[in-house]
Design a protein around this motif. Structure first.
Motif, mmCIF file in Angstrom:
data_model
loop_
_atom_site.group_PDB
_atom_site.id
_atom_site.type_symbol
_atom_site.label_atom_id
_atom_site.label_comp_id
_atom_site.label_asym_id
_atom_site.label_seq_id
_atom_site.Cartn_x
_atom_site.Cartn_y
_atom_site.Cartn_z
ATOM 1 N N ASN A 72 0.831 -1.207 0.000
ATOM 2 C CA ASN A 72 0.000 0.000 0.000
ATOM 3 C C ASN A 72 0.863 1.253 0.000
ATOM 4 O OD1 ASN A 72 -2.360 -1.477 -0.062
ATOM 5 N ND2 ASN A 72 -2.756 -1.307 2.124
ATOM 6 N N CYS A 73 1.994 1.205 0.681
ATOM 7 C CA CYS A 73 2.919 2.337 0.702
ATOM 8 C C CYS A 73 3.488 2.579 -0.695
ATOM 9 C CB CYS A 73 4.031 2.074 1.701
ATOM 10 S SG CYS A 73 5.088 3.482 1.972
ATOM 11 N N LEU A 74 3.903 1.516 -1.380
ATOM 12 C CA LEU A 74 4.402 1.666 -2.748
ATOM 13 C C LEU A 74 3.316 2.216 -3.669
ATOM 14 C CD1 LEU A 74 6.521 -1.577 -3.190
ATOM 15 C CD2 LEU A 74 7.357 0.776 -3.015
ATOM 16 N N ALA A 75 2.085 1.781 -3.468
ATOM 17 C CA ALA A 75 0.971 2.294 -4.279
ATOM 18 C C ALA A 75 0.772 3.782 -4.022
ATOM 19 C CB ALA A 75 -0.312 1.518 -3.967
ATOM 20 N N ALA A 76 0.919 4.217 -2.764
ATOM 21 C CA ALA A 76 0.802 5.644 -2.441
ATOM 22 C C ALA A 76 1.930 6.436 -3.099
ATOM 23 C CB ALA A 76 0.813 5.849 -0.923
ATOM 24 N N VAL A 77 3.142 5.888 -3.061
ATOM 25 C CA VAL A 77 4.277 6.552 -3.714
ATOM 26 C C VAL A 77 3.976 6.737 -5.189
ATOM 27 C CG1 VAL A 77 6.687 6.275 -4.441
ATOM 28 C CG2 VAL A 77 6.033 5.802 -2.069
ATOM 29 N N GLU A 78 3.393 5.733 -5.800
ATOM 30 C CA GLU A 78 3.130 5.786 -7.235
ATOM 31 C C GLU A 78 2.144 6.892 -7.624
ATOM 32 O OE1 GLU A 78 3.565 2.460 -10.339
ATOM 33 O OE2 GLU A 78 1.545 2.277 -9.506
ATOM 34 N N THR A 79 1.397 7.413 -6.660
ATOM 35 C CA THR A 79 0.484 8.510 -6.975
ATOM 36 C C THR A 79 1.225 9.828 -7.197
ATOM 37 O OG1 THR A 79 0.033 9.142 -4.664
ATOM 38 C CG2 THR A 79 -1.404 7.445 -5.648
ATOM 39 N N VAL A 80 2.483 9.899 -6.727
ATOM 40 C CA VAL A 80 3.244 11.148 -6.864
ATOM 41 C C VAL A 80 4.597 10.973 -7.556
ATOM 42 C CG1 VAL A 80 2.128 12.256 -4.880
ATOM 43 C CG2 VAL A 80 4.248 10.953 -4.546
ATOM 44 N N ALA A 81 5.022 9.734 -7.782
ATOM 45 C CA ALA A 81 6.339 9.490 -8.386
ATOM 46 C C ALA A 81 6.360 8.096 -9.025
ATOM 47 C CB ALA A 81 7.433 9.598 -7.333
ATOM 48 N N ASP A 82 7.371 7.848 -9.810
ATOM 49 C CA ASP A 82 7.565 6.548 -10.453
ATOM 50 C C ASP A 82 8.269 5.607 -9.476
ATOM 51 O OD1 ASP A 82 8.276 4.380 -12.025
ATOM 52 O OD2 ASP A 82 9.274 5.566 -13.571
ATOM 53 N N VAL A 83 7.586 4.528 -9.066
ATOM 54 C CA VAL A 83 8.187 3.612 -8.094
ATOM 55 C C VAL A 83 9.454 2.949 -8.621
ATOM 56 C CG1 VAL A 83 6.078 3.123 -6.795
ATOM 57 C CG2 VAL A 83 6.686 1.684 -8.734
ATOM 58 N N ASN A 84 9.613 2.909 -9.928
ATOM 59 C CA ASN A 84 10.824 2.317 -10.500
ATOM 60 C C ASN A 84 12.052 3.192 -10.276
ATOM 61 O OD1 ASN A 84 9.575 -0.016 -11.548
ATOM 62 N ND2 ASN A 84 8.807 1.180 -13.262
ATOM 63 N N LYS A 85 11.841 4.424 -9.838
ATOM 64 C CA LYS A 85 12.968 5.335 -9.603
ATOM 65 C C LYS A 85 13.353 5.423 -8.122
ATOM 66 C CE LYS A 85 12.263 7.993 -13.764
ATOM 67 N NZ LYS A 85 12.017 9.284 -14.369
ATOM 68 N N ILE A 86 12.727 4.604 -7.283
ATOM 69 C CA ILE A 86 13.100 4.587 -5.866
ATOM 70 C C ILE A 86 14.529 4.070 -5.758
ATOM 71 C CG2 ILE A 86 12.682 3.511 -3.603
ATOM 72 C CD1 ILE A 86 9.697 3.368 -4.383
ATOM 73 N N VAL A 87 15.364 4.838 -5.066
ATOM 74 C CA VAL A 87 16.765 4.471 -4.886
ATOM 75 C C VAL A 87 17.005 3.928 -3.482
ATOM 76 C CG1 VAL A 87 19.125 5.364 -4.841
ATOM 77 C CG2 VAL A 87 17.522 6.172 -6.583
ATOM 78 N N LYS A 88 16.344 4.539 -2.509
ATOM 79 C CA LYS A 88 16.592 4.175 -1.122
ATOM 80 C C LYS A 88 15.346 4.444 -0.283
ATOM 81 C CE LYS A 88 20.439 5.726 0.504
ATOM 82 N NZ LYS A 88 21.483 6.606 1.045
ATOM 83 N N ILE A 89 15.075 3.553 0.659
ATOM 84 C CA ILE A 89 14.032 3.795 1.669
ATOM 85 C C ILE A 89 14.770 4.236 2.915
ATOM 86 C CG2 ILE A 89 12.233 2.760 3.090
ATOM 87 C CD1 ILE A 89 11.684 0.896 0.651
#
Length: 94
Positions: A72-89
């Motif tokens: 669900n957190c990744l889905a929320a991120v996807e509303t504002v950014a491309d999850v494929n560009k996540i570098v670090k949590i």
């Protein structure tokens, strides 16, 4: 990396981002940082189990609910950014 493909490899799918349950913003982007808040283990708009881990909620159920929260957190991120560009949590709070 293709996040959806990687999730598919391990038998998971990225859900549609849940609507906020209260007055907060689930994800906000500032520059190249995304902050998320209020991510619950919602499945079809409901929390499948509540209670203390090891008491009302088994360790296995808690593990699955944590997995739902992460998706669900990744889905929320996807509303504002491309999850494929996540570098670090940087931080996870539960």
């Amino acid at each position: 990396m293709d996040v959806r493909a990687k999730l598919s490899e391990i038998g998971l799918t990225l859900p549609v981002a849940a609507k906020p349950v209260a007055a907060y913003v689930p994800a906000i982007r500032t520059g190249n940082i995304v902050f998320t808040a209020g991510q619950l283990p919602l499945v079809d708009g409901k929390i499948p189990a509540t209670g203390k881990v090891g008491g009302l909620v088994s360790i296995d159920d808690a593990r699955e609910l944590a997995k739902v929260c992460a998706l669900n957190c990744l889905a929320a991120v996807e509303t504002v950014a491309d999850v494929n560009k996540i570098v670090k949590i940087v931080r996870v709070v539960g």
